[in-house]
Enzyme design. Structure first.
Site, mmCIF file in Angstrom:
data_model
loop_
_atom_site.group_PDB
_atom_site.id
_atom_site.type_symbol
_atom_site.label_atom_id
_atom_site.label_comp_id
_atom_site.label_asym_id
_atom_site.label_seq_id
_atom_site.Cartn_x
_atom_site.Cartn_y
_atom_site.Cartn_z
ATOM 1 N N LYS A 217 0.834 -1.202 0.000
ATOM 2 C CA LYS A 217 0.000 0.000 0.000
ATOM 3 C C LYS A 217 0.869 1.252 0.000
ATOM 4 C CE LYS A 217 -3.921 1.728 2.766
ATOM 5 N NZ LYS A 217 -4.706 1.441 3.986
ATOM 6 N N SER A 294 -9.463 1.187 2.988
ATOM 7 C CA SER A 294 -8.667 2.068 2.151
ATOM 8 C C SER A 294 -7.577 1.345 1.368
ATOM 9 C CB SER A 294 -8.039 3.170 3.006
ATOM 10 O OG SER A 294 -7.132 2.626 3.960
ATOM 11 N N SER A 318 -9.618 -1.439 6.889
ATOM 12 C CA SER A 318 -8.977 -1.134 5.603
ATOM 13 C C SER A 318 -8.310 -2.301 4.903
ATOM 14 C CB SER A 318 -7.944 -0.016 5.772
ATOM 15 O OG SER A 318 -8.562 1.223 5.705
#
Length: 611
Positions: A217, A294, A318
Site C-alpha cells: 500500500k 482504504s 482497511s
C-alpha cells in the site's frame, strides 16, 4: 491507522446514526461496575435507515464541504450532525474505568508444551494439502503455485517478472484502467527477479516468499517510490529508506512489483480516489463496483492475479473490507503484531498492518515471516513467537465459536443466508456454537470514530491548514468533522475502550472465536460523478464497517475469508475474530471456511501470471 489505516470516510465516522444497540445482556451492571446514565439519545433498530445519510457526490458533495467549513457550518451544521448521528453519546455516559489509550495486551504465558512441528514444517504441509485438493474449476494462483514452477524449472522468477510487467502495462491501457498498482518500475522488478532466479538456480532460496510477487500500500515506505499516501501533495521526493515490513520482504527474497492504490489518507471504505496521481481502483469481479478501502489497490492486485500477496493497513477495516469486497483473504493481526515503522502515524491506537492473500495458507505464510518484535516500533515488543502447530486438524472438535445473533443478522439478506450456512458448516466439523453477549456496541462504534478521527486530525492539522485545497472533498469533510470532538470526548472514548477490552476478556474465557459476516453489504456501485469528485455515502460506510470496528478499537485479530457470491456475482465474506495473539485459531477456522465454498468464480479482470 498509520496513514491510511482505513477510517471509512464521513460516513464511517458519522456511522449513519444507526447503531447496533448493545446486543447481549452483559455490560451495564455485569461483572464490570455499572455506569450511571442520564437520559441518552435513542438507539435505533438495525433495520431503520440513518437519520441523516443522503449520498453526496458531485455538486452536492462540493457544496456541503464548503458549507461545513464556514462559520455557520462549524457552529450550526456540524454540531447538529453530531447530535443526529449519536456522536454526542459519550457526553451522557459516566464511565469510571481509567482510559486505555493504546490497546496493547501482554501475551499470555503459553503452557509448557513442546511444539510437535515447527512453523516451516506446518506451512509446507499446509501448502501440500492445498496443492493436492481436488479442483475442477478456477482457482487463484497462490504462493505454492509459484514455488512449484520455480522448483521444477517450468518458470523462473525472471520470466514471471516479464509476465507481470506485461500485465501492468495492459492494466494501464485497459478501459476502465484497473488502477491497482499506481507506481512501478521495470528495472526494479527485473533486478529483484534476476537475484531470485540466481538463488533458485543455486538451490538456495531465502524463504517461502523468495520470487513471490508482492505489492505494498502506498502509505508504506518503499524505496525508490513516492509515499504519497493517496494524496496529490505528500511524497514529493522518492523514499530513501524502507519501512520495516518492506525490508523484511526484501530479506525474504520477494519481488516487489510496486506500490498499490489507496483511498486518500485512508479516510474511506470505498477506495474512491479522484486525484490526479491515483484514480479509483476497480473491483476485478465487476469493474463498475468499488474495491473497498482504504487498501483498495492491494485487494484489487491480488484478486486480479497480479500478485498472490499484498500488504495493507487496517484502522477501521482497511484490509478486511477490500479483501471482502474483492473475494480474497485478509488478516488484521493483533495490535502490534506487525511493525508499523515506516508508516505515517496518523492513528496510533487503531491501526494494524496485515496481508491480503489468495488463501488462508498464504496469509499464514505472511504472518510467519512478518510477525516479529521491532525495536523501532514501540508496540508488540513482548509478542509471542508465531505458533501454528495446532492448526493442522481434520475437524474443529473442542472449539467454541461465539455468535451474537442480533449483531450477526444486521446485514443484507443474501449475505446473511450464506454466512448462516457457513456457521452450520463449522458446526458440522465438530465446533460448538455458543450465544455470546456483545455489549455496548453502539458505544464502541462512537468511541472508535472519536479515537481515530481525533488522532488523525491531530497529525494532519498542519496539512489541513496548508494543503486544504489539494485534499479530496471527502477528506476535508472528515477532518472538519474531527474538529468537533473535544478532549473530554477523546478521554471518554478511551475509558470505553477499557470497558470493551474487559468485556472481551470475559467472552474469550468462554469461547475461542467470535463469528460475524465480514461486511453488512457487498461492494457498492460506482457512479460517474464519484470518479470526478469522490463520494460520501453514510449508509454504505456504516454497513461496510459494522463488523470491523470492534477489532480495531480493542486490538483483537480478525480474519476474513470469502464464502460465496450474490446473485449478481459479487463476493460475500465471513469474519472470525479471536483473543489477542491467537492468530493460529483464526487460521484453523479459516482453513475450514475455505472448504465451505464449493466453487471459486473467476474475476472479470484476471491475469494468469504463470500461464
Amino acid at each position: 491507522m498509520g496513514v491510511g489505516s482505513s477510517k471509512g470516510g464521513f460516513a464511517s465516522h458519522l456511522g449513519g446514526g444507526v447503531g447496533v444497540s448493545s446486543p447481549g445482556a452483559m455490560g451495564r451492571g455485569g461483572s464490570i461496575p455499572a455506569l450511571r446514565q442520564p437520559p441518552r439519545p435513542q438507539h435505533f433498530s438495525l433495520s431503520v435507515s440513518p437519520q441523516w445519510g443522503p449520498p453526496l457526490s458531485g455538486f452536492s458533495l462540493r457544496l456541503f464541504v464548503h458549507v461545513a467549513n464556514t462559520a455557520f457550518g462549524q457552529f450550526c451544521v456540524m454540531p447538529l450532525l453530531l447530535r443526529i448521528n449519536n456522536f454526542t453519546l459519550m457526553h451522557y455516559l459516566d464511565i469510571h474505568e481509567d482510559p486505555t489509550f493504546i490497546p496493547e495486551v501482554a501475551a499470555e504465558g503459553r503452557k509448557e508444551k513442546p511444539e510437535t512441528k515447527n512453523t516451516l514444517e506446518v506451512l509446507k504441509q499446509l501448502m501440500e494439502t492445498r496443492s493436492h485438493r481436488a479442483n475442477t474449476g478456477f482457482s487463484f494462483k497462490g504462493i505454492q503455485d509459484y514455488l512449484n514452477c520455480y522448483r521444477t524449472g517450468e518458470l523462473t522468477p525472471f520470466q514471471v517478472a516479464k509476465n507481470i510487467i506485461s500485465s501492468l502495462e495492459d492494466c494501464e491501457k485497459s478501459s476502465p484502467p484497473l488502477r491497482a498498482i499506481v507506481q512501478w518500475d521495470r528495472a526494479q522488478i527485473q533486478k529483484m527477479a534476476e537475484a531470485s532466479t540466481t538463488r533458485y538456480r543455486n538451490k538456495c532460496p531465502l524463504s517461502l516468499l523468495d520470487g513471490i510477487p508482492v505489492c505494498l500500500k502506498e502509505e508504506i515506505k518503499v524505496v525508490p517510490y513516492h509515499s504519497r499516501v493517496g494524496t496529490a501533495y505528500l511524497g514529493t521526493e522518492p523514499e530513501t529508506e524502507d519501512a520495516t515490513v518492506t525490508r523484511k520482504l526484501r530479506e525474504a527474497g520477494a519481488i516487489i512489483i510496486g506500490v498499490s492504490n489507496m483511498h486518500e489518507l485512508g479516510t474511506g471504505t470505498t477506495g474512491c480516489n479522484p486525484n490526479r496521481f491515483h484514480g479509483t481502483a476497480r473491483n476485478p469481479y465487476n469493474p463498475q463496483h468499488f474495491t473497498g478501502g482504504s487498501s483498495s489497490g492491494s485487494a484489487a492486485a491480488v484478486a486480479a492475479g497480479l500478485c498472490p500477496l499484498a500488504l495493507g493497513t487496517d484502522g477501521g477495516g482497511s484490509v478486511r473490507i477490500p479483501a471482502s469486497f474483492c473475494g480474497v483473504v485478509g488478516l488484521k493481526g493483533t495490535f502490534g503484531l506487525i511493525s508499523c515503522h515506516g508508516l505515517l502515524p496518523l492513528s496510533y491506537s487503531t491501526v494494524s498492518l496485515g496481508p491480503i492473500c489468495t488463501s488462508v495458507t498464504d496469509a499464514a505464510i505472511a504472518y510467519s515471516i512478518l510477525a516479529e518484535p521491532d525495536p523501532l516500533y514501540p508496540y508488540g515488543l513482548q509478542q509471542p513467537k508465531p505458533s501454528l502447530s495446532e492448526i493442522l486438524t481434520p475437524d474443529l472438535k473442542g472449539l467454541k465459536l461465539g455468535v451474537n445473533w442480533t449483531f450477526f443478522k444486521a446485514c443484507d439478506a443474501e449475505i446473511l443466508a450464506v454466512c448462516q450456512k457457513a456457521v452450520e458448516h463449522l458446526q458440522a466439523l465438530g465446533a460448538s456454537v455458543v450465544d455470546v453477549p456483545l455489549p455496548e456496541m453502539e458505544e464502541v462504534r462512537v468511541a472508535h470514530v472519536i479515537c481515530i478521527l481525533s488522532e488523525m486530525r491531530d497529525f494532519l492539522q498542519p496539512d489541513f491548514n496548508t494543503h486544504f485545497q489539494q485534499m479530496n472533498l471527502e477528506t476535508r469533510l472528515n477532518l472538519t468533522l474531527a474538529s468537533q470532538f473535544t478532549a473530554l470526548d477523546y478521554i471518554k472514548a478511551n475509558r470505553q475502550r477499557t470497558r470493551s477490552m474487559s468485556f472481551l476478556r470475559e467472552i474469550f474465557a468462554n469461547v475461542n472465536c467470535i463469528l460475524t459476516p465480514a461486511t453488512a453489504c457487498t461492494a457498492p456501485r460506482i457512479q460517474d460523478s464519484d470518479l470526478l469528485t469522490g463520494n460520501n455515502n453514510v449508509l454504505t460506510t456504516l454497513l461496510s464497517m459494522r463488523y470491523m470496528q470492534l477489532g480495531n478499537f480493542t486490538g483483537i485479530p480478525g480474519l476474513v475469508v470469502p464464502v460465496g457470491y450474490t446473485a449478481t456475482g459479487l463476493p460475500i465474506s465471513f469474519q472470525v475474530m479471536a483473543k489477542w495473539w491467537d492468530e493460529a485459531v483464526l487460521f484453523r477456522v479459516g482453513l475450514k471456511l475455505e472448504e465451505f465454498r464449493d466453487t471459486t468464480r473467476k474475476p472479470a479482470i484476471y491475469y494468469d501470471i504463470l500461464a
